[in-house]
Write a protein that holds these residues in place. Structure first.
Motif, mmCIF file in Angstrom:
data_model
loop_
_atom_site.group_PDB
_atom_site.id
_atom_site.type_symbol
_atom_site.label_atom_id
_atom_site.label_comp_id
_atom_site.label_asym_id
_atom_site.label_seq_id
_atom_site.Cartn_x
_atom_site.Cartn_y
_atom_site.Cartn_z
ATOM 1 N N VAL A 27 0.864 -1.185 0.000
ATOM 2 C CA VAL A 27 0.000 0.000 0.000
ATOM 3 C C VAL A 27 0.898 1.231 0.000
ATOM 4 N N GLY A 28 0.303 2.392 -0.258
ATOM 5 C CA GLY A 28 0.965 3.675 -0.069
ATOM 6 C C GLY A 28 2.275 3.830 -0.799
ATOM 7 N N ASP A 29 3.350 4.011 -0.022
ATOM 8 C CA ASP A 29 4.655 4.334 -0.593
ATOM 9 C C ASP A 29 5.266 3.200 -1.395
ATOM 10 N N ALA A 30 4.698 2.008 -1.351
ATOM 11 C CA ALA A 30 5.238 0.899 -2.137
ATOM 12 C C ALA A 30 5.037 1.116 -3.630
ATOM 13 N N PHE A 31 4.116 2.026 -4.010
ATOM 14 C CA PHE A 31 3.807 2.278 -5.411
ATOM 15 C C PHE A 31 4.467 3.568 -5.881
ATOM 16 N N ASN A 32 4.891 3.569 -7.129
ATOM 17 C CA ASN A 32 5.426 4.773 -7.751
ATOM 18 C C ASN A 32 4.258 5.687 -8.107
ATOM 19 N N LYS A 33 4.127 6.811 -7.395
ATOM 20 C CA LYS A 33 3.005 7.717 -7.607
ATOM 21 C C LYS A 33 3.170 8.562 -8.869
ATOM 22 N N GLY A 34 4.332 8.497 -9.509
ATOM 23 C CA GLY A 34 4.543 9.282 -10.709
ATOM 24 C C GLY A 34 4.285 8.523 -11.991
ATOM 25 N N ASP A 35 3.872 7.260 -11.897
ATOM 26 C CA ASP A 35 3.596 6.466 -13.093
ATOM 27 C C ASP A 35 2.106 6.143 -13.135
ATOM 28 N N VAL A 36 1.514 6.254 -14.329
ATOM 29 C CA VAL A 36 0.065 6.096 -14.423
ATOM 30 C C VAL A 36 -0.404 4.689 -14.080
ATOM 31 N N THR A 37 0.450 3.687 -14.245
ATOM 32 C CA THR A 37 0.020 2.318 -13.982
ATOM 33 C C THR A 37 -0.022 1.988 -12.492
ATOM 34 N N THR A 38 0.683 2.745 -11.679
ATOM 35 C CA THR A 38 0.739 2.439 -10.251
ATOM 36 C C THR A 38 0.208 3.559 -9.364
ATOM 37 N N SER A 39 -0.046 4.731 -9.935
ATOM 38 C CA SER A 39 -0.406 5.883 -9.109
ATOM 39 C C SER A 39 -1.745 5.717 -8.410
ATOM 40 N N ARG A 40 -2.674 4.935 -8.991
ATOM 41 C CA ARG A 40 -4.003 4.799 -8.400
ATOM 42 C C ARG A 40 -4.366 3.353 -8.085
ATOM 43 N N VAL A 41 -3.354 2.472 -8.005
ATOM 44 C CA VAL A 41 -3.644 1.069 -7.715
ATOM 45 C C VAL A 41 -4.198 0.906 -6.306
ATOM 46 N N GLY A 42 -3.599 1.560 -5.341
ATOM 47 C CA GLY A 42 -4.121 1.528 -3.977
ATOM 48 C C GLY A 42 -3.544 0.413 -3.133
ATOM 49 N N SER A 43 -3.701 -0.832 -3.596
ATOM 50 C CA SER A 43 -3.185 -1.969 -2.830
ATOM 51 C C SER A 43 -2.874 -3.107 -3.781
ATOM 52 N N ALA A 44 -1.966 -3.967 -3.353
ATOM 53 C CA ALA A 44 -1.619 -5.149 -4.150
ATOM 54 C C ALA A 44 -1.152 -6.246 -3.210
ATOM 55 N N LEU A 45 -1.467 -7.477 -3.570
ATOM 56 C CA LEU A 45 -1.017 -8.644 -2.819
ATOM 57 C C LEU A 45 0.015 -9.373 -3.672
ATOM 58 N N VAL A 46 1.260 -9.379 -3.206
ATOM 59 C CA VAL A 46 2.366 -9.949 -3.989
ATOM 60 C C VAL A 46 2.998 -11.076 -3.175
ATOM 61 N N PRO A 47 2.671 -12.344 -3.485
ATOM 62 C CA PRO A 47 3.201 -13.460 -2.703
ATOM 63 C C PRO A 47 4.571 -13.922 -3.210
ATOM 64 N N PHE A 48 5.515 -14.070 -2.308
ATOM 65 C CA PHE A 48 6.800 -14.715 -2.576
ATOM 66 C C PHE A 48 7.521 -14.077 -3.765
ATOM 67 N N SER A 49 7.693 -12.780 -3.701
ATOM 68 C CA SER A 49 8.312 -12.049 -4.806
ATOM 69 C C SER A 49 9.826 -12.039 -4.682
ATOM 70 N N GLY A 50 10.479 -12.021 -5.823
ATOM 71 C CA GLY A 50 11.910 -11.787 -5.868
ATOM 72 C C GLY A 50 12.187 -10.307 -6.032
ATOM 73 N N ALA A 51 13.455 -9.940 -6.119
ATOM 74 C CA ALA A 51 13.850 -8.536 -6.240
ATOM 75 C C ALA A 51 14.895 -8.391 -7.333
ATOM 76 N N PHE A 52 14.881 -7.232 -7.980
ATOM 77 C CA PHE A 52 15.838 -6.943 -9.045
ATOM 78 C C PHE A 52 16.995 -6.139 -8.467
ATOM 79 N N THR A 53 18.186 -6.465 -8.921
ATOM 80 C CA THR A 53 19.389 -5.796 -8.460
ATOM 81 C C THR A 53 20.167 -5.279 -9.669
ATOM 82 N N GLY A 54 21.241 -4.566 -9.389
ATOM 83 C CA GLY A 54 22.097 -4.100 -10.458
ATOM 84 C C GLY A 54 21.738 -2.710 -10.944
ATOM 85 N N LYS A 55 22.494 -2.278 -11.938
ATOM 86 C CA LYS A 55 22.321 -0.956 -12.533
ATOM 87 C C LYS A 55 22.061 -1.130 -14.020
#
Length: 636
Positions: free
Chosen positions: A323-351
């Motif tokens: 919820v909240g700060d977990a979403f990028n508020k500057g992108d149209v796809t995530t600015s109004r999502v509100g909440s999401a349930l993400v089970p067992f997610s991995g993470a991206f690293t690197g540059k």
């Protein structure tokens, strides 16, 4: 002429001159097309992507705007929003260079304007008192008509995007084609009961896609993605061959938009002989990720105590309730999502590699770390044993934009062959070693680099499964699907953005005055970490006491008649442990008590500030102004 009269005439002349100067300045400045916007977040300006859409219109566009402006019963908030919509449409008209016209209607009950609104697909909205009003629009391009039936203030942040998307769709010639390449049965399957695999229905996500797009299956065994596919969804590329990765690579090189969902623990990927407690399967696209400068450890899962799901013994810190700060508020796809349930997610690293820019769409909190995927199904205290936050916000979904380089610079890879005359010791065909990759010149259509493009990478596939995204009910024999969170909105928004006009991909979400409170959640996460520390200290004390007891038992020797009778030293150790345990439990209660007190105090003072601070500031400002004026009068 008296001096008093002369002074009056001079004053009147000055006022008249000032008015004339203001009128002239307004006329001159009004003819200048350059507009300045000093508002926070540039609320009154159109994004570059919108301007490009409007500049490339090849025909006249008409927007019929329906707004019940004459209704005196409308709340002030709706009236204010209606004016802002009108201002936005005016900006669109100015930026179009005369290609866009606005027609405004005031649909009163039983009027021609109301009939027109209904014909254009604009729906009446109902107030709390039961009265109806209209606030919507319809975009017309030739014979095509695309309505935005109801404009609501809670979607104001996406108003520019919605209007620009409607214009782009109205002018589009064909229905976009979306391809799906997956190791999961996303289109449904008959299952294999004899192997323990139950039948499954088509994912709701896929059914929703089929409503707005032409959806095609893409065979992972193929070596090319059809040219008519504009957006490719790669969902859980488990054990994809280099041949499949090459097809994906060249799809991106030719300008296709890619949305790839990989996973360190795909819980819903049912495999023969696997039990739910065994965990899921893993997938990645390491060869492509490496070229793009990113890493993805398919053996690690994100654990987060701020976005933990559930509570008590059933809490799962690896199932993230974002919820909240977990979403990028500057992108149209995530600015109004509100909440999401993400089970067992991995993470991206690197540059990101040179030429690419990364935008993080979803991320964990700083109260997070990585754990082995084999331990990701643990719950409650067991899941948090030994946990220490890393202080890093892990990217869970990212967007890469720019020029992509091919992961196969030498051309199409050569697959392993199994000649019939080559047998191994078990009678099976031996695998012939891979030949050297064919040079790029061998294929005239091989591409080594793309033009400007965009790719979205998501570290989870379970979030789009029906079990995580929707609730399905049977009501009077009908299958009713209700979204359980914003998962569907997020995934569909990504496809919708990529399948639309390319200029919309970079379209920012407009600023908003809303500022979500995140302090309380961070306080809870810190208290949770303190709670975990107390548990660890208690467990360490228990372990030390157990080791001491075992050492005392060994010292008693084999001559003792009964190992169940405690010596005085052992009894003292037990008593000491009991005192320690009681003290730790008391400290745990104090942690919970302090957490509740801090949260309640923050909530109380927040209410006090919101309710009383602004009136108090206005009152003080009025008093200061009155005192200042009084002093001036006294001096005169």
């Amino acid at each position: 002429m008296s001096k008093r009269l002369e002074s009056i005439l001079y004053s009147a002349g000055g006022v008249v001159a000032l008015v004339l100067i203001l009128i002239l300045a307004n006329f001159v400045l009004g003819s200048v097309k350059q507009r300045l916007d000093f508002s926070d977040g540039r609320l009154n300006s159109l994004s570059p992507g919108t301007r490009q859409v409007l500049e490339q219109l090849d025909g006249p566009i008409r927007i019929r705007f329906y707004y019940s402006q004459g209704d005196g019963n409308l709340p002030l908030s709706i009236k204010g929003y209606g004016r802002r919509v009108e201002d936005m449409l005016r900006e669109f008209r100015l930026a179009s260079g005369g290609k866009l016209t606005i027609e405004k209607f005031d649909p009163q009950p039983d009027s021609d304007a109301e009939d027109s609104a209904q014909l254009d697909g604009v729906e009446g909205q109902v107030l709390n008192n039961g009265e109806k009003f209209y606030l919507g629009l319809a975009v017309s391009y030739g014979e095509r008509r695309l309505p935005l039936p109801a404009l609501t203030a809670d979607r104001e942040q996406l108003l520019e995007y919605d209007i620009a998307k409607a214009i782009a769709r109205a002018t589009a010639k064909d229905k976009p084609v979306v391809g799906i390449m997956s190791a999961l049965p996303v289109f449904g399957s008959r299952g294999a009961p004899q192997m323990g695999i139950p039948p499954s229905e088509k994912l709701v996500f896929v059914s929703e896609l089929e409503r707005d797009f032409r959806v095609k299956r893409v065979d992972p065994a193929g070596d090319k993605v059809d040219d008519d596919i504009k957006v490719l969804l790669v969902m859980h590329p488990r054990n994809f061959s280099d041949k499949a990765l090459y097809a994906i690579d060249q799809f991106v090189m030719r300008g296709g938009k890619l949305i790839a969902m990989v996973d360190p623990n795909a819980y819903f990927d049912v495999q023969p002989g696997r039990q739910p407690t065994d965990g899921g399967t893993a997938s990645t696209m390491e060869k492509l990720f490496k070229t793009w400068g990113l890493g993805f450890d398919a053996t690690k899962v994100v654990i987060d105590t701020k976005y933990i799901s559930g509570g008590g013994p059933g809490a799962m810190p690896t199932v993230l309730s974002l919820v909240g700060d977990a979403f990028n508020k500057g992108d149209v796809t995530t600015s109004r999502v509100g909440s999401a349930l993400v089970p067992f997610s991995g993470a991206f690293t690197g540059k990101p590699a040179e030429g690419l820019t990364q935008t993080v769409l979803l991320h964990s909190s700083a109260f997070a770390n990585m754990v082995d995927a084999t331990n990701s199904l643990k719950r409650g205290d067991e899941a948090l044993r030994g946990f220490t936050p890393s202080g890093t916000e892990y990217p869970l979904a990212v967007k890469l934009t720019g020029k992509f380089k091919s992961s196969f610079p030498d051309g199409k890879p050569v697959e392993e062959a199994k000649p019939a005359d080559a047998k191994d010791g078990k009678g099976s065909a031996k695998a012939v070693p891979k030949a050297a990759p064919a040079p790029a010149a061998a294929s005239a259509d091989h591409r080594k680099e793309s033009a400007d493009n965009a790719v979205v990478l998501i570290g989870d596939t379970d979030f789009i499964n029906d079990g995580a995204a929707v609730q399905i009910q049977q009501v009077f024999g009908q299958r009713i699907v209700v979204p359980a969170n914003g998962n569907l909105a997020f995934a569909l928004g990504l496809v919708e953005q990529f399948a639309g006009d390319e200029k919309l991909i970079s379209l920012r979400s407009r600023a908003t005055a809303a500022r979500p409170f995140t302090v309380i959640r961070e306080m809870e996460a810190r208290a949770q970490q303190a709670y975990i520390g107390k548990i660890k200290a208690l467990e360490d004390s228990l372990q030390q006491t157990t080791e001491k007891l075992q050492a005392l038992q060994r010292q008693r020797g084999a001559g003792q008649q009964s190992a169940t009778i405690l010596t005085a030293a052992q009894q003292a150790e037990v008593d000491n442990f009991r005192k320690t345990a009681a003290q730790k439990r008391k400290e745990l209660k104090e942690v919970r008590k302090d957490l509740r007190a801090d949260s309640e105090s923050l909530e109380f003072w927040t209410k006090v500030f919101n309710i009383g601070a602004v009136p108090l500031i206005v009152t003080l400002a009025g008093l200061l102004l009155a005192i200042s004026r009084r002093k001036r009068v006294v001096k005169l």
